[in-house]
Design a protein around this motif. Structure first.
Motif, PDB file in Angstrom:
ATOM      1  N   SER A  77       2.456  21.102 -10.213  1.00  0.00           N
ATOM      2  CA  SER A  77       1.182  21.416  -9.569  1.00  0.00           C
ATOM      3  C   SER A  77       0.271  20.195  -9.510  1.00  0.00           C
ATOM      4  N   VAL A  78       0.399  19.266 -10.467  1.00  0.00           N
ATOM      5  CA  VAL A  78      -0.417  18.045 -10.450  1.00  0.00           C
ATOM      6  C   VAL A  78      -0.057  17.223  -9.216  1.00  0.00           C
ATOM      7  N   TYR A  79       1.247  17.059  -8.984  1.00  0.00           N
ATOM      8  CA  TYR A  79       1.719  16.326  -7.808  1.00  0.00           C
ATOM      9  C   TYR A  79       1.293  17.028  -6.524  1.00  0.00           C
ATOM     10  N   HIS A  80       1.463  18.342  -6.469  1.00  0.00           N
ATOM     11  CA  HIS A  80       1.110  19.071  -5.248  1.00  0.00           C
ATOM     12  C   HIS A  80      -0.388  18.976  -4.953  1.00  0.00           C
ATOM     13  N   ASP A  81      -1.207  18.952  -5.979  1.00  0.00           N
ATOM     14  CA  ASP A  81      -2.647  18.782  -5.767  1.00  0.00           C
ATOM     15  C   ASP A  81      -2.957  17.415  -5.159  1.00  0.00           C
ATOM     16  N   LEU A  82      -2.242  16.382  -5.620  1.00  0.00           N
ATOM     17  CA  LEU A  82      -2.460  15.030  -5.082  1.00  0.00           C
ATOM     18  C   LEU A  82      -2.034  14.942  -3.618  1.00  0.00           C
ATOM     19  N   MET A  83      -1.087  15.779  -3.226  1.00  0.00           N
ATOM     20  CA  MET A  83      -0.611  15.766  -1.840  1.00  0.00           C
ATOM     21  C   MET A  83      -1.664  16.308  -0.875  1.00  0.00           C
ATOM     22  N   THR A  84      -2.704  16.938  -1.390  1.00  0.00           N
ATOM     23  CA  THR A  84      -3.758  17.450  -0.509  1.00  0.00           C
ATOM     24  C   THR A  84      -4.680  16.335  -0.007  1.00  0.00           C
ATOM     25  N   VAL A  85      -4.597  15.156  -0.621  1.00  0.00           N
ATOM     26  CA  VAL A  85      -5.448  14.028  -0.199  1.00  0.00           C
ATOM     27  C   VAL A  85      -4.826  13.392   1.035  1.00  0.00           C
ATOM     28  N   GLN A  86      -5.513  13.473   2.142  1.00  0.00           N
ATOM     29  CA  GLN A  86      -5.003  12.922   3.390  1.00  0.00           C
ATOM     30  C   GLN A  86      -5.150  11.402   3.406  1.00  0.00           C
ATOM     31  N   GLY A  87      -4.270  10.760   4.156  1.00  0.00           N
ATOM     32  CA  GLY A  87      -4.341   9.316   4.297  1.00  0.00           C
ATOM     33  C   GLY A  87      -5.564   8.889   5.095  1.00  0.00           C
ATOM     34  N   LEU A  88      -5.999   7.661   4.872  1.00  0.00           N
ATOM     35  CA  LEU A  88      -7.131   7.125   5.629  1.00  0.00           C
ATOM     36  C   LEU A  88      -6.743   6.957   7.094  1.00  0.00           C
ATOM     37  N   GLU A  89      -7.632   7.346   7.985  1.00  0.00           N
ATOM     38  CA  GLU A  89      -7.368   7.251   9.409  1.00  0.00           C
ATOM     39  C   GLU A  89      -8.099   6.054  10.009  1.00  0.00           C
ATOM     40  N   SER A  90      -7.527   5.511  11.048  1.00  0.00           N
ATOM     41  CA  SER A  90      -8.111   4.345  11.708  1.00  0.00           C
ATOM     42  C   SER A  90      -9.518   4.657  12.212  1.00  0.00           C
ATOM     43  N   GLY A  91     -10.457   3.785  11.873  1.00  0.00           N
ATOM     44  CA  GLY A  91     -11.829   3.938  12.331  1.00  0.00           C
ATOM     45  C   GLY A  91     -12.639   4.962  11.575  1.00  0.00           C
ATOM     46  N   ARG A  92     -12.046   5.600  10.547  1.00  0.00           N
ATOM     47  CA  ARG A  92     -12.762   6.648   9.817  1.00  0.00           C
ATOM     48  C   ARG A  92     -12.907   6.319   8.338  1.00  0.00           C
ATOM     49  N   SER A  93     -12.823   5.054   8.014  1.00  0.00           N
ATOM     50  CA  SER A  93     -13.038   4.614   6.633  1.00  0.00           C
ATOM     51  C   SER A  93     -13.559   3.182   6.679  1.00  0.00           C
ATOM     52  N   CYS A  94     -13.980   2.697   5.521  1.00  0.00           N
ATOM     53  CA  CYS A  94     -14.483   1.318   5.469  1.00  0.00           C
ATOM     54  C   CYS A  94     -13.376   0.337   5.097  1.00  0.00           C
ATOM     55  N   ALA A  95     -12.136   0.816   5.070  1.00  0.00           N
ATOM     56  CA  ALA A  95     -11.010  -0.069   4.767  1.00  0.00           C
ATOM     57  C   ALA A  95     -10.781  -1.034   5.928  1.00  0.00           C
ATOM     58  N   VAL A  96     -10.357  -2.231   5.592  1.00  0.00           N
ATOM     59  CA  VAL A  96     -10.089  -3.254   6.607  1.00  0.00           C
ATOM     60  C   VAL A  96      -8.837  -2.871   7.391  1.00  0.00           C
ATOM     61  N   GLU A  97      -8.882  -3.039   8.698  1.00  0.00           N
ATOM     62  CA  GLU A  97      -7.718  -2.740   9.525  1.00  0.00           C
ATOM     63  C   GLU A  97      -6.780  -3.948   9.579  1.00  0.00           C
ATOM     64  N   SER A  98      -5.486  -3.674   9.657  1.00  0.00           N
ATOM     65  CA  SER A  98      -4.492  -4.737   9.750  1.00  0.00           C
ATOM     66  C   SER A  98      -4.480  -5.334  11.155  1.00  0.00           C
ATOM     67  N   THR A  99      -4.190  -6.612  11.231  1.00  0.00           N
ATOM     68  CA  THR A  99      -4.016  -7.260  12.532  1.00  0.00           C
ATOM     69  C   THR A  99      -2.633  -6.911  13.053  1.00  0.00           C
ATOM     70  N   PRO A 100      -2.512  -6.388  14.266  1.00  0.00           N
ATOM     71  CA  PRO A 100      -1.192  -6.017  14.791  1.00  0.00           C
ATOM     72  C   PRO A 100      -0.238  -7.212  14.794  1.00  0.00           C
ATOM     73  N   VAL A 101       1.014  -6.954  14.437  1.00  0.00           N
ATOM     74  CA  VAL A 101       2.038  -8.005  14.461  1.00  0.00           C
ATOM     75  C   VAL A 101       2.503  -8.158  15.902  1.00  0.00           C
ATOM     76  N   THR A 102       2.362  -9.334  16.454  1.00  0.00           N
ATOM     77  CA  THR A 102       2.711  -9.588  17.848  1.00  0.00           C
ATOM     78  C   THR A 102       3.942 -10.474  17.942  1.00  0.00           C
ATOM     79  N   PRO A 103       4.638 -10.432  19.069  1.00  0.00           N
ATOM     80  CA  PRO A 103       5.811 -11.303  19.249  1.00  0.00           C
ATOM     81  C   PRO A 103       5.407 -12.775  19.273  1.00  0.00           C
ATOM     82  N   VAL A 104       6.341 -13.640  18.912  1.00  0.00           N
ATOM     83  CA  VAL A 104       6.126 -15.086  19.016  1.00  0.00           C
ATOM     84  C   VAL A 104       6.443 -15.495  20.448  1.00  0.00           C
ATOM     85  N   PRO A 105       5.573 -16.227  21.117  1.00  0.00           N
ATOM     86  CA  PRO A 105       5.902 -16.689  22.471  1.00  0.00           C
ATOM     87  C   PRO A 105       7.196 -17.508  22.465  1.00  0.00           C
TER      88      PRO A 105
END
Length: 360
Positions: free
Chosen positions: A155-183
């Motif tokens: 039940s401890v684990y299942h309770d932790l599973m109720t915490v949703q992941g951070l969504e883009s633009g909805r937290s103060c966490a820094v966003e990752s720079t997209p990995v782009t192809p090398v020219p």
């Protein structure tokens, strides 16, 4: 997580009822004050019983104790070819954070709010949003392991599973720079500044979409040089622990690049630093850092932007996506899902433009 017993209507009698642990409880007239009060009392008792179960297995174990146990398990579990994998170092980063903030907390009391607090500390450290979500997942897996070892209630684990992941633009966490192809022009510019084995590895990655580790650890005996298209089956690869096989197809252009190196050795690693330095062990491959640093130095000499070798795979994936269908690209790249292939391949808007030129 166990679902909370519902407050239900028995239509035939107009009575409210609920079922808890297989036992039916009749509460009184549906939607009455008395039935609602009785329902709350039963639910409060049900939740209290669940908490008692959570601490019943090992009420004395702290988060610090659990971290030490899980750390030992991880060092034995996350291994490939006798060596610990990169998962261990990634796990160690988050274990240090949770140790610092909750070492003396009883593990059974580590709930969703505690997980959110640890997540906030990761954000304060400047970790990217995607990394924070992955690390939160590692914390959950630790508590899942604890349940499997009967150290804690599930039940401890299942309770932790109720915490949703951070969504883009909805937290103060820094966003990752997209990995782009090398020219491709950048890759062409650095080739003259690379030693022959390293230049061959860069070209081979571009033509086959190999991962850096796959080209670094390519062995001659793993390459089937029969037919128009050769096949390279790595003895060790990223998804082998899931029981999956990996086949890398080597076309005529790539064959011309690799052939001189295959002719130089019948067994062992195809690309070796010993080709230049006889003092090194004969059967030793290039290391990841050596490959990365060789590319970095070549970029400096060619006066182009530096890049990580993994981005060459993104360049190859984009070219594949432009020339073939997504299912074929998925097979060549060795992806389990089409969604992952779409992440690697830069979107090609040229086909959409051609269609709209005619229709729009």
């Amino acid at each position: 997580m166990a679902r909370r017993p519902g407050y239900n209507l028995h239509k035939a009698s107009g009575q409210a009822r609920t079922q808890i642990n297989g036992v039916e409880h009749w509460l009184g007239k549906y939607n009455s004050h008395e039935s609602r009060r009785r329902y709350r009392e039963l639910i409060e008792q049900w939740e209290a019983d669940r908490k008692d179960q959570a601490v019943g297995l090992r009420p004395d174990i702290t988060v610090g104790d659990l971290v030490q146990r899980y750390r030992a398990f991880a060092h034995d579990h996350y291994r490939k070819n006798g060596r610990v994998t990169s998962e261990v170092s990634a796990l160690e980063s988050v274990l240090r954070v949770i140790e610092k903030s909750h070492s003396k907390t009883y593990a059974a009391d580590f709930g969703p709010k505690a997980l959110k607090l640890v997540r906030d500390k990761m954000i304060a450290l400047g970790w990217k949003r995607i990394s924070v979500n992955k690390q939160a997942g590692r914390i959950r897996r630790m508590f899942k392991w604890a349940a499997s070892e009967e150290l804690l209630s599930s039940s401890v684990y299942h309770d932790l599973m109720t915490v949703q992941g951070l969504e883009s633009g909805r937290s103060c966490a820094v966003e990752s720079t997209p990995v782009t192809p090398v020219p491709v022009d950048t890759l062409t510019a650095i080739l003259p500044h690379l030693r022959p084995p390293v230049a061959a590895m860069v070209q081979l990655q571009l033509l086959t979409a190999m991962r850096p580790g796959e080209v670094l650890h390519m062995r001659a005996e793993e390459v089937d040089c029969w037919g128009d298209v050769w096949e390279y089956r790595p003895g060790s690869h990223k998804t082998e622990h899931h029981g999956k096989t990996r086949v890398i197809f080597i076309g005529p252009k790539a064959q011309k690049i690799i052939e001189p190196f295959l002719n130089a050795t019948e067994t062992g690693y195809v690309f070796r630093p010993t080709m230049r330095n006889n003092k090194l062990p004969a059967n030793r491959p290039y290391g990841r850092d050596s490959y990365r640093n060789a590319i970095k130095r070549a970029c400096e000499k060619a006066e182009v932007d530096d890049f990580h070798p993994h981005r060459i795979r993104h360049t190859a994936a984009t070219a594949l996506r432009q020339q073939g269908d997504v299912e074929t690209s998925k097979i060549i790249l060795g992806h389990a899902t089409i969604a992952m292939t779409e992440v690697y391949a830069e979107r090609d808007h040229s086909k959409a433009r051609d269609v709209m030129k005619q229709l729009g």
